[in-house]
Design a protein around this motif. Structure first.
Motif, PDB file in Angstrom:
ATOM      1  N   CYS A 263       0.840  -1.209   0.000  1.00  0.00           N
ATOM      2  CA  CYS A 263       0.000   0.000   0.000  1.00  0.00           C
ATOM      3  C   CYS A 263       0.868   1.250   0.000  1.00  0.00           C
ATOM      4  N   PRO A 264       0.790   2.053  -1.052  1.00  0.00           N
ATOM      5  CA  PRO A 264       1.577   3.283  -1.130  1.00  0.00           C
ATOM      6  C   PRO A 264       0.705   4.523  -0.982  1.00  0.00           C
ATOM      7  N   ALA A 265      -0.465   4.378  -0.331  1.00  0.00           N
ATOM      8  CA  ALA A 265      -1.472   5.444  -0.370  1.00  0.00           C
ATOM      9  C   ALA A 265      -0.941   6.769   0.166  1.00  0.00           C
ATOM     10  N   CYS A 266      -0.225   6.748   1.291  1.00  0.00           N
ATOM     11  CA  CYS A 266       0.231   8.006   1.893  1.00  0.00           C
ATOM     12  C   CYS A 266       1.155   8.752   0.941  1.00  0.00           C
ATOM     13  N   SER A 267       1.900   7.992   0.152  1.00  0.00           N
ATOM     14  CA  SER A 267       2.819   8.615  -0.789  1.00  0.00           C
ATOM     15  C   SER A 267       2.071   9.439  -1.827  1.00  0.00           C
ATOM     16  N   ARG A 268       0.879   8.971  -2.187  1.00  0.00           N
ATOM     17  CA  ARG A 268       0.080   9.708  -3.170  1.00  0.00           C
ATOM     18  C   ARG A 268      -0.498  10.973  -2.570  1.00  0.00           C
ATOM     19  N   VAL A 269      -0.684  10.955  -1.246  1.00  0.00           N
ATOM     20  CA  VAL A 269      -1.319  12.082  -0.581  1.00  0.00           C
ATOM     21  C   VAL A 269      -0.311  13.190  -0.278  1.00  0.00           C
ATOM     22  N   CYS A 270       0.940  12.824  -0.111  1.00  0.00           N
ATOM     23  CA  CYS A 270       1.972  13.797   0.283  1.00  0.00           C
ATOM     24  C   CYS A 270       2.085  14.909  -0.759  1.00  0.00           C
ATOM     25  N   PRO A 271       1.895  16.176  -0.337  1.00  0.00           N
ATOM     26  CA  PRO A 271       1.935  17.270  -1.313  1.00  0.00           C
ATOM     27  C   PRO A 271       3.342  17.564  -1.839  1.00  0.00           C
TER      28      PRO A 271
END
Lengths: 150, 357
Positions: B256-264
């Motif tokens: 799961c790389p979800a947080c990476s997509r959220v990081c501005p």
């Protein structure tokens, strides 16, 4: 009647045998003894080129929804997640490929088959003509994607 | 001979890919002929836990280091940093052969992140083993780096141990290869002069289990905390300096790389993820990489945020929890703007748009 179609990928001729059906995720689908066998089309193999690795994340007996992620492939030119071409139950994975995936390149319509499934219906699949049209419709977009590496 | 020594560490690929192993072996073989280098081999850096000998070895290295790995240099550098193996970023001149029509990225942007803490005065160079399939470019670059380090060290007049000692962590194929012969028994090598205890090849190369956790690039991270809000598995926390850190990496959900997509700021990397941007590729430099055919082969096409929400929901459900969709922890950067009526500036801009200049 059973004359194969050919789709021209630039100068490369991808032959599409007419003895089987096709899926939108660039797999062929061949029915025998009540199971559906799937493998990569020549079109897919041409885009990927030499297969290095094949990884499955599902096991025989698993119920798969359409586009359920089933595994991953890495080749000399590309990598991709792999998805179930239709909804159904996974029956068998081609165990030979796990040791040596080169059959995908050498004989993608035969020894290089990927897996077998049972399905309620193969209504999702395309005829060879429909698949040919599907390729033609997407070819420009695919070329852009390849160029842009998107 | 040079009195400056440089440590070269080769981090192996996961799995037993024959082409990758062959490159690794030929690089090590070539480096052993080079004076002034200390060469060691460890397993895949990202997988090394705190107790792994390879990681303790890395921690014992003083002075300049070159790390060769199958990771993007940025990812490798910040994995080391995370493991407490810190140094200045060494700019490598090793560049993959660029695609013809690939435009070069401009000047490196000034770092707007919060940076790392307690960085010692030494330089770490990270080279990507995917850039070339021959050993020569790597050997040339390591020579250049060694020379660069020597000049730097002479400038600082640092005292170094005189004799170059080769320490090999890898017994190449049962120890019967020319490389191993040239070395004798690596286990018999005395501890290196910089005080590192002797590490045996077996210990160094003990196969670690696969790990999965985010790696933060502090040259980009602005401490905005959006990842803390978004991740519902308690992976992130803050340290005693109120800086964001990866507090519970084992809570992280494999794949799961979800947080990476959220990081501005694109500061969060998952070095083993298939998408280069998430694995730590330099921004704008996507040349020479493999094409991702996932969309063509049936993967869905989605924007980053909805993809992240979907990935998070999948992991929540797998944990027996409720999916939360977009209700929790999403950055609300645009929301307030849409609620407000248009002001004068908005109207002006709309008018300009209407002119179609």
């Amino acid at each position: 009647m059973n004359k194969p179609l050919t789709f021209m990928m630039g100068k490369f001729a991808a032959v599409l045998p007419a003895d089987r059906r096709y899926c939108r995720n660039h797999m062929w689908c061949l029915q025998s003894d009540g199971v559906l066998r799937f493998g990569f089309t020549t079109y897919a193999v041409r885009l990927m080129q030499d297969v290095y690795f094949l990884d499955w994340e599902v096991n025989p007996g698993d119920a798969l929804a359409l586009n359920h992620k089933v595994g991953h492939i890495e080749t000399s030119k590309a990598m991709s997640d792999l998805f179930a071409p239709i909804a159904g139950t996974l029956v068998r994975l081609n165990a030979e490929l796990l040791n040596d995936p080169s059959a995908i390149n050498v004989d993608n319509h035969g020894q290089g088959w990927l897996f077998e499934m049972t399905a309620v219906s193969d209504a999702e699949t395309l005829s060879v003509q429909e698949y040919h049209d599907f390729l033609a419709a997407g070819w420009e977009k695919t070329q852009n994607m390849l160029k842009g590496h998107m | 001979m040079s009195r400056h020594r440089i440590t070269v560490v080769l981090s192996q690929a996961q799995g037993k890919h024959p082409a990758k192993r062959a490159l690794e072996e030929s690089i090590v073989a070539a480096l052993l002929m080079e004076p002034g280098l200390e060469v060691s081999v460890i397993p895949h850096l990202y997988d090394l836990g705190p107790d792994h000998t390879g990681r303790r070895f890395l921690g014992s290295v003083r002075g300049d280091m070159v790390l060769l790995s199958w990771l993007f240099p940025r990812a490798a550098f910040w994995v080391l940093d995370r493991d407490g193996i810190k140094g200045q970023w060494g700019e490598t001149q090793l560049k993959p052969p660029a695609d013809d029509d690939e435009e070069e990225t401009g000047e490196p942007q000034p770092a707007k992140g919060i940076g790392s803490l307690d960085v010692p005065d030494r330089t770490i160079y990270c080279l990507d083993l995917r850039d070339f399939n021959q050993h020569q470019p790597y050997v040339d670059e390591i020579r250049r780096v060694a020379e660069e380090g020597k000049v730097r060290a002479e400038a600082k007049q640092r005292e170094r141990a005189p004799a170059p000692i080769v320490q090999l962590g890898l017994n190449l194929r049962n120890g019967d290869t020319p490389v191993a012969d040239a070395l004798g028994s690596p286990n018999g090598a005395p501890g290196s002069p910089n005080g590192a205890p002797g590490f045996t090849a077996d210990q160094l190369l003990q196969a670690p289990g696969r790990r999965w956790y985010p790696v933060i690039d502090y040259s980009r991270c602005t401490n905005c905390m959006e990842c803390i809000d978004f991740c519902l598995f308690g992976v992130y926390g803050v340290d005693e300096h109120e800086r964001l850190n990866v507090e519970n990496q084992d809570n992280c959900k494999k794949g799961c790389p979800a947080c990476s997509r959220v990081c501005p700021e694109q500061a969060i990397m998952f070095p083993d993820y298939k998408t280069p941007a998430i694995a730590g590729a330099p921004i704008g430099a996507i040349g020479n990489l493999k094409i991702d055919l996932t969309k063509l082969f049936g993967g869905a096409e989605k924007d980053a945020l909805s993809q992240a929400v979907e990935e998070r929901d999948r992991e929540l459900v797998a944990d027996g929890r409720q999916a939360v969709g977009t209700a929790v922890g999403l950055p609300k950067r645009q929301e307030h703007k849409q609620e407000k009526p248009k002001d004068d500036l908005d109207n002006l801009i709309d008018a300009l748009d209407a002119l179609e200049l």
